[in-house]
Motif scaffolding. Structure first.
Motif, PDB file in Angstrom:
ATOM      1  N   ARG A  78      69.822   4.344  42.383  1.00  0.00           N
ATOM      2  CA  ARG A  78      69.902   3.333  41.331  1.00  0.00           C
ATOM      3  C   ARG A  78      69.448   1.983  41.878  1.00  0.00           C
ATOM      4  NH1 ARG A  78      75.775   4.220  38.455  1.00  0.00           N
ATOM      5  NH2 ARG A  78      75.444   6.363  37.705  1.00  0.00           N
ATOM      6  N   ASN A  80      69.741  -1.720  40.910  1.00  0.00           N
ATOM      7  CA  ASN A  80      70.616  -2.467  40.004  1.00  0.00           C
ATOM      8  C   ASN A  80      70.107  -3.875  39.707  1.00  0.00           C
ATOM      9  OD1 ASN A  80      73.211  -0.676  39.780  1.00  0.00           O
ATOM     10  ND2 ASN A  80      72.660  -0.646  41.946  1.00  0.00           N
ATOM     11  N   PHE A  82      69.989  -6.792  36.038  1.00  0.00           N
ATOM     12  CA  PHE A  82      70.194  -6.967  34.594  1.00  0.00           C
ATOM     13  C   PHE A  82      68.913  -7.440  33.929  1.00  0.00           C
ATOM     14  CE2 PHE A  82      74.512  -6.952  36.033  1.00  0.00           C
ATOM     15  CZ  PHE A  82      75.242  -6.474  34.964  1.00  0.00           C
ATOM     16  N   GLY A  89      71.539  -1.348  33.039  1.00  0.00           N
ATOM     17  CA  GLY A  89      71.774  -2.344  34.086  1.00  0.00           C
ATOM     18  C   GLY A  89      71.320  -1.817  35.440  1.00  0.00           C
ATOM     19  N   TYR A  90      70.703  -0.666  35.447  1.00  0.00           N
ATOM     20  CA  TYR A  90      70.037  -0.172  36.656  1.00  0.00           C
ATOM     21  C   TYR A  90      68.907   0.739  36.229  1.00  0.00           C
ATOM     22  CZ  TYR A  90      73.044   3.934  35.841  1.00  0.00           C
ATOM     23  OH  TYR A  90      73.693   5.003  35.277  1.00  0.00           O
ATOM     24  N   ASP A 269      68.655  -8.769  44.728  1.00  0.00           N
ATOM     25  CA  ASP A 269      69.335  -7.854  45.638  1.00  0.00           C
ATOM     26  C   ASP A 269      69.655  -6.641  44.787  1.00  0.00           C
ATOM     27  OD1 ASP A 269      71.045  -6.396  47.192  1.00  0.00           O
ATOM     28  OD2 ASP A 269      72.182  -8.122  47.916  1.00  0.00           O
ATOM     29  N   ARG A 271      70.646  -3.640  45.379  1.00  0.00           N
ATOM     30  CA  ARG A 271      71.794  -2.782  45.716  1.00  0.00           C
ATOM     31  C   ARG A 271      71.510  -1.300  45.447  1.00  0.00           C
ATOM     32  NH1 ARG A 271      74.905  -5.146  41.593  1.00  0.00           N
ATOM     33  NH2 ARG A 271      73.010  -6.315  41.148  1.00  0.00           N
ATOM     34  N   TYR A 272      70.395  -0.833  45.985  1.00  0.00           N
ATOM     35  CA  TYR A 272      70.067   0.600  45.864  1.00  0.00           C
ATOM     36  C   TYR A 272      71.193   1.449  46.431  1.00  0.00           C
ATOM     37  CZ  TYR A 272      65.028   0.099  44.832  1.00  0.00           C
ATOM     38  OH  TYR A 272      63.815  -0.150  44.256  1.00  0.00           O
ATOM     39  N   PHE A 273      71.550   2.503  45.732  1.00  0.00           N
ATOM     40  CA  PHE A 273      72.433   3.527  46.310  1.00  0.00           C
ATOM     41  C   PHE A 273      72.189   4.832  45.563  1.00  0.00           C
ATOM     42  CE2 PHE A 273      76.134   4.264  43.415  1.00  0.00           C
ATOM     43  CZ  PHE A 273      75.834   3.337  42.425  1.00  0.00           C
ATOM     44  N   PRO A 274      72.494   5.964  46.195  1.00  0.00           N
ATOM     45  CA  PRO A 274      72.186   7.263  45.571  1.00  0.00           C
ATOM     46  C   PRO A 274      72.887   7.389  44.218  1.00  0.00           C
ATOM     47  CG  PRO A 274      72.935   7.550  47.842  1.00  0.00           C
ATOM     48  CD  PRO A 274      73.147   6.118  47.502  1.00  0.00           C
ATOM     49  N   CYS A 275      72.160   7.815  43.201  1.00  0.00           N
ATOM     50  CA  CYS A 275      72.749   7.940  41.866  1.00  0.00           C
ATOM     51  C   CYS A 275      73.776   9.063  41.877  1.00  0.00           C
ATOM     52  CB  CYS A 275      71.684   8.245  40.820  1.00  0.00           C
ATOM     53  SG  CYS A 275      72.415   8.437  39.174  1.00  0.00           S
ATOM     54  N   PRO A 276      75.053   8.742  41.623  1.00  0.00           N
ATOM     55  CA  PRO A 276      76.078   9.786  41.700  1.00  0.00           C
ATOM     56  C   PRO A 276      76.014  10.775  40.537  1.00  0.00           C
ATOM     57  CG  PRO A 276      77.069   7.686  41.051  1.00  0.00           C
ATOM     58  CD  PRO A 276      75.620   7.404  41.331  1.00  0.00           C
ATOM     59  N   ASP A 277      75.240  10.458  39.506  1.00  0.00           N
ATOM     60  CA  ASP A 277      75.126  11.384  38.364  1.00  0.00           C
ATOM     61  C   ASP A 277      74.043  12.432  38.576  1.00  0.00           C
ATOM     62  OD1 ASP A 277      77.155  10.235  36.850  1.00  0.00           O
ATOM     63  OD2 ASP A 277      75.814   8.726  36.023  1.00  0.00           O
ATOM     64  N   LEU A 278      73.254  12.262  39.624  1.00  0.00           N
ATOM     65  CA  LEU A 278      72.167  13.200  39.894  1.00  0.00           C
ATOM     66  C   LEU A 278      72.315  13.748  41.308  1.00  0.00           C
ATOM     67  CD1 LEU A 278      69.310  11.076  38.320  1.00  0.00           C
ATOM     68  CD2 LEU A 278      70.154  13.266  37.438  1.00  0.00           C
TER      69      LEU A 278
END
Lengths: 484, 95, 485
Positions: A78, A80, A82, A89-90, A269, A271-278
């Motif tokens: 994701r 993130n 706006f 929002g991502y 910034d 704030r990339y992080f692994p998408c927890p829904d995928l």
């Protein structure tokens, strides 16, 4: 000082899927606002994404087409931020582990040399919606139909050194994705959008200069223009003692300049992080090999075949292979007439000229490849001569007949090859033009060759263009020479 | 790792939370205590441990590419604060 | 009638002892008279409920009723219900009517159940006492000065008070099991991926799981039968056959190996809770189970790990509440930034803002590796603790919470509140199933025994819980309730 330009591109290609990358909403272009934005696209509370198999397949095939490595695992992350056209929002994208690893794309330069541009990676992501600024009384209207459309972002290395190279790269990329049918490549509708990273450095210097990113340049022509004026700006700036700042710029084709995008914001910034829904996508060898088996013949392979198997020149082969539509047209016409060179000449000559004049793409040609091929077949079997062929072609273009044969028949354009008939016409021409015959006889021998043209013209005119010009030529020459 | 006033304001801006200076001061206290607790992680040896993003070692299923969602714009826009002609409205965005 | 279990009610409906309409009316009138004080419901959907009850009665007349047809239940207000407000306990969604049904709601509707309404909860499921709800706190039916636990406090209180025979909850760090323990009911958190999350408003996506809250393990089994299964709309739901969870309830437990994690009986555990839990374990020993001492060495890291991962995911999940397409929008925004910042600061409560800030901070540049990546690594170690323990034992047992229910308004410090979840939170990080069953009282406050089992062994877990309820009557105890003052 001598400056060198360094260019890298990030190209967003809209994949030609039926449905969105994470939802079952349609991706068709041009629908009423928000009628193709389903609960998932709108980021409604509680919704979840599921990956579209076709988007994955297309990305994998693209990777295979550019000789890239397809990693066993790829991850959606994701990004993130706006923005009103970004519903959740991502943006669901890929960062650390993209679906397509490093590869290369060959580009053909103006002088015919072929350069390899290295591709850093390509990743899948979702498109955003659109903002409309007019007609809402000082408000902005948001249409999320495009939100969630699958994009393949193809990121090149900074391997290009001129605006021409950059546009050649985009053309090559365009050819690949449209050849493969993974995108319609329609730049006007935003199916291919380019972000161009440009920097300059003194010739011979190893280190890169500071780059500016020109966002959303959406035609081949603008890519060149935008780069040229950005390069000029950067060189002027540096030569005047200034410094290029790393920033995002927009190209204004009307003013032919790039300008800094107003950003009140500090640096983003995301704030990339692994998408927890995928979950991690695992693509096994069997899947990848299956996708490989679905690859069509690619532009470079086609060019190669046109040269070696069909005997076309390198130039002809590269022009005809430049787009899938052009290549398909050529091959169909060639099949109908059985003569590659003849088909190549006509497609690049008369057909392209008429299309250019009418502002049409080859896919919109009023004369189909089969129609043209049948016409060319009649040239090849000597039914008509070249001149008549042009007339038939014009009639086909204007829809004055279904097939070449109909038009030839209706207009009586069938070539006269009967020697006796031609001889009668030639004799008549000689009888009717005693002055010219005398001049011919009295002329210096080396001037006579040119003078034959007059008699040939008269004879062709008398036959209403149907006489075989080679036969006419030969007969006139022998008859006049007999009078010497 | 301590969290400072400026960090709170920065996070609030990134998260688009309209938090003023006074609020931020209060959050510095709360968030510091939470981060102090979280600091228990920093001493743990995790060399060579693969991060775990999902509790099951499952892989992503893929969906057939079919456009099956009907147009439900009117229903979806019932809960929208401001719409016109099918568009969602926001204060003018300057580009 | 309201003392009956779901299984009893289903049998009564099948026998024709009463109609679904009669049942539904009975529960609606109990809600009417008792819930003003408890505040366990946010929205009661009486008309919908009666219509659904009539439909179930009609189906039964024509012989087409399944086992759950006509059974009333309630949903935590985190489950999307089409056309009905789905608030998540937040001002942000106070006016939000979900445009679709969550997959579990759809499944339970299909089974013929009757929804009485939507239960109160901590805002966006963030809390352990139900005090963060925009709609005010829920009170514990056993003693209305006490909290019911959270975040599924409304569901737990409503079941305990006999306002509904069962309710759905969600559990991200203990939000089904801890309130079940506090209210003296049975609450099951299934394996992550067992129940679809589609339509369950996300708090922390890699931890959230929906589950049943009811009087007995048997009731939970009946509900899980209808709820579980792969959902093509949820990528993280698992394509694995769903057994009939009621079939194995009565299996004998002889030879069962029970692990007692020593970390779950240490400092901070209330004496009354410990006594009740140890007594419960003796019941199992009497049934022929063997008790083994085990260790989950990373237990103390579960709360720190959770408070990195959950807020990080939440900060991203809650970005969609921006005042544009749904939810609260501030008055007269001057520009886009103002729209975002005021809508969000007004729409979210304190605890939610706190977690969004923490999550945003720990994900931001320069902090990601130290916090998020580290937490994910420790998460793997925590999961490994359980995998190792399950090599030696069949189930783990311990308290569901370190204390029984506490007084409302008593926990001002967020970190102290977070420690409530010390025994439940690691289970979500590991993704395994857990159940809390009534196991007596600490003074006058209910105590829950937590039972844990390996991934996807809900059938066994329910079997073990059921065996206990065959030997004890804690699950039949009811709070004395008086109608509104």
């Amino acid at each position: 000082m001598q400056w060198e330009t360094v260019i890298g591109l990030e190209v967003h290609v809209q994949l030609a899927t039926q449905s969105k990358i994470f939802s079952g909403a349609s991706t068709a272009y041009g629908a009423e606002p928000n009628t193709q934005a389903c609960a998932v696209d709108l980021g409604m509370p509680g919704v979840l994404p599921v990956v579209n198999e076709n988007a994955v397949a297309m990305a994998v095939r693209f990777g295979l087409a550019i000789g890239a490595e397809i990693p066993e695992v790829s991850i959606f992350e994701r990004k993130n931020y706006f923005y009103p056209d970004l519903p959740k929002g991502y943006q669901t994208s890929q960062m650390a582990q993209p679906i397509v690893g490093p590869g290369t794309i060959d580009i053909t330069l103006d002088d015919g040399t072929v350069n390899a541009v290295r591709i850093h990676h390509a990743h899948l992501e979702e498109d955003a919606g659109k903002s409309m600024h007019e007609s809402f009384h000082g408000m902005t209207g948001i249409d999320l139909n495009r939100a969630g459309t699958p994009l393949l972002e193809i990121v090149s290395e900074p391997d290009m050194r001129s605006a021409r190279e950059a546009s050649a790269y985009v053309r090559a990329l365009h050819a690949i994705v449209t050849y493969m049918g993974i995108s319609d490549g329609n730049m006007a509708e935003g199916s291919m959008r380019c972000d161009v990273n440009v920097s300059v450095r003194p010739k011979g210097q190893e280190a890169f200069g500071t780059r500016a990113e020109i966002k959303n340049v959406n035609s081949f022509r603008f890519i060149e223009q935008a780069i040229e004026c950005e390069v000029e700006r950067q060189i002027d700036l540096i030569e005047d003692g200034g410094k290029v700042v790393q920033e995002t710029r927009l190209f204004d084709p009307d003013l032919n300049e790039t300008r800094s995008m107003r950003t009140k914001e500090e640096a983003n910034d995301y704030r990339y992080f692994p998408c927890p829904d995928l979950l991690p996508m695992m693509l096994d060898d069997a899947y990848i090999e299956h996708q490989r088996s679905l690859l069509p013949e690619l532009p470079s392979e086609k060019r190669q075949r046109f040269e070696t198997a069909l005997g076309l020149s390198a130039y002809d082969a590269s022009v005809l292979a430049s787009s899938r539509a052009m290549a398909d047209y050529f091959e169909q016409a060639m099949q109908s007439c059985g003569d590659a060179k003849l088909a190549a000449n006509w497609v690049q000559g008369d057909l392209s000229a008429r299309l250019n004049k009418a502002g049409l793409d080859i896919s919109e040609s009023p004369v189909s490849a089969t129609q043209l091929g049948e016409l060319l077949a009649r040239i090849k079997d000597d039914t008509i001569n070249g001149k008549a062929a042009k007339q038939v072609f014009a009639d086909l273009w204007d829809c004055k007949g279904e097939t070449a044969d109909q038009i030839i028949e209706a207009r009586g354009l069938k070539q006269v090859t009967d020697t006796a008939a031609i001889e009668a016409i030639v004799d008549q021409v000689i009888t009717d033009n005693p002055v010219q015959v005398t001049q011919y006889r009295e002329a210096e021998p080396d001037k006579r060759g040119k003078m034959i043209g007059f008699f040939v013209g008269q004879a062709m005119k008398a036959s209403r263009g149907t006489a075989n010009p080679q036969q006419v030529n030969a007969l006139i020459k022998s008859k006049l020479d007999a009078l010497l | 790792m301590a969290i400072e006033h400026a960090d709170v304001l920065r996070a609030a801006h990134l998260a688009r939370l309209g938090i003023d200076n006074t609020d931020a001061e209060r959050y510095v206290g709360d968030l510091s205590r939470i981060l102090d607790m979280v600091d228990a992680l920093s001493g743990i040896d995790t060399d060579g441990v693969k991060p775990l993003a999902h509790p099951l070692d499952a892989t992503q299923p893929l969906r057939a590419d079919e456009a099956i969602e009907p147009n439900r714009r009117d229903t979806y826009q019932e809960s929208a604060p401001a719409v016109a002609d099918g568009y969602y409205l926001v204060p003018r965005v300057v580009e | 009638m309201h003392d009956l279990t779901l299984a009893d009610i289903a049998k009564g409906l099948a026998r024709g002892d009463y109609s679904s309409r009669e049942l539904t009316q009975h529960y609606l009138s109990r809600i009417e008279s008792l819930d003003r004080r408890l505040n366990s419901f946010i929205t009661v959907t009486g008309e919908h409920a009666l219509a659904a009850a009539d439909a179930a009665d009609a189906a039964r007349q024509s012989g087409q009723a399944g086992i759950l047809a006509g059974v009333p239940l309630a949903y935590k207000d985190i489950f999307c219900t089409e056309g009905v407000r789905t608030s998540c306990g937040s001002r942000m969604l106070d006016s939000f009517k979900a445009p679709y049904d969550a997959t579990v709601v759809e499944k339970l509707k299909l089974a013929g159940t009757v929804s009485l309404g939507k239960t109160n909860m901590d805002e966006f499921a963030m809390g352990s006492s139900n005090e963060t709800s925009f709609y005010g706190p829920v009170r514990n039916p056993w003693n209305t000065d006490l909290v019911p636990g959270g975040s599924s406090g409304g569901s737990a209180a409503a079941v305990a008070a006999g306002l509904t025979p069962a309710a759905l909850g969600t559990d991200t760090g203990g939000s089904i099991r801890q309130p079940a323990a506090f209210c003296g009911i049975t609450g099951l958190k299934p394996t992550y991926g067992r129940v679809s999350r589609y339509g369950m408003v996300a708090y922390a996506s890699s931890l959230d799981q929906g589950g049943p809250m009811a009087r007995t393990a048997e009731d939970c089994a009946l509900l899980l039968n209808a709820m579980a299964g792969h959902d093509p709309r949820d990528s993280t739901s698992v394509a694995r056959a769903v057994p009939d969870y009621t079939q194995s309830l009565a299996e004998p437990l002889k030879g069962l190996k029970i692990g007692l994690p020593r970390e779950y009986f240490g400092e901070g555990l209330d004496g009354g809770v410990e006594t009740a839990v140890r007594d419960a374990i003796k019941v199992y020993e009497a049934l022929g189970a063997q008790v083994i001492d085990v260790s989950l060495p990373h237990t103390r890291l579960a709360i720190p790990t959770y408070y990195v991962i959950a807020p990080a995911e939440a900060s991203s999940n809650l970005s969609r509440y921006d005042g544009v397409r749904f939810g609260h929008r501030c008055d007269a925004p001057t520009d886009l930034m103002d729209l975002y910042k005021r809508s969000r600061v007004e729409g979210f409560g304190e605890e939610v803002k706190r977690r969004i800030l923490i999550g945003t901070h720990t994900l931001s540049e320069g902090f990601f590796d130290a916090y998020y990546k580290k937490a994910q690594q420790v998460r793997r170690l925590i999961r490994q603790d359980f995998l190792d323990a399950f090599d030696k034992v069949d189930v783990l047992m311990g308290p569901a919470a370190p204390t029984p229910a506490f007084e409302l308004g008593n926990q001002a410090d967020p970190v102290q509140m977070y420690l409530q979840d010390i025994y439940t939170i690691a289970i979500n990080l590991a993704g395994i199933p857990g159940i809390s069953v009534p196991a007596g009282f600490a003074g006058d406050r209910p105590v829950g025994l937590q039972i844990l089992a390996p991934h996807f062994s809900e059938a066994h877990l329910l079997n073990v819980a059921h065996a206990f309820q065959m030997q004890t009557d804690w699950h039949t105890r009811r709070p004395a309730l008086t109608a509104d003052e």
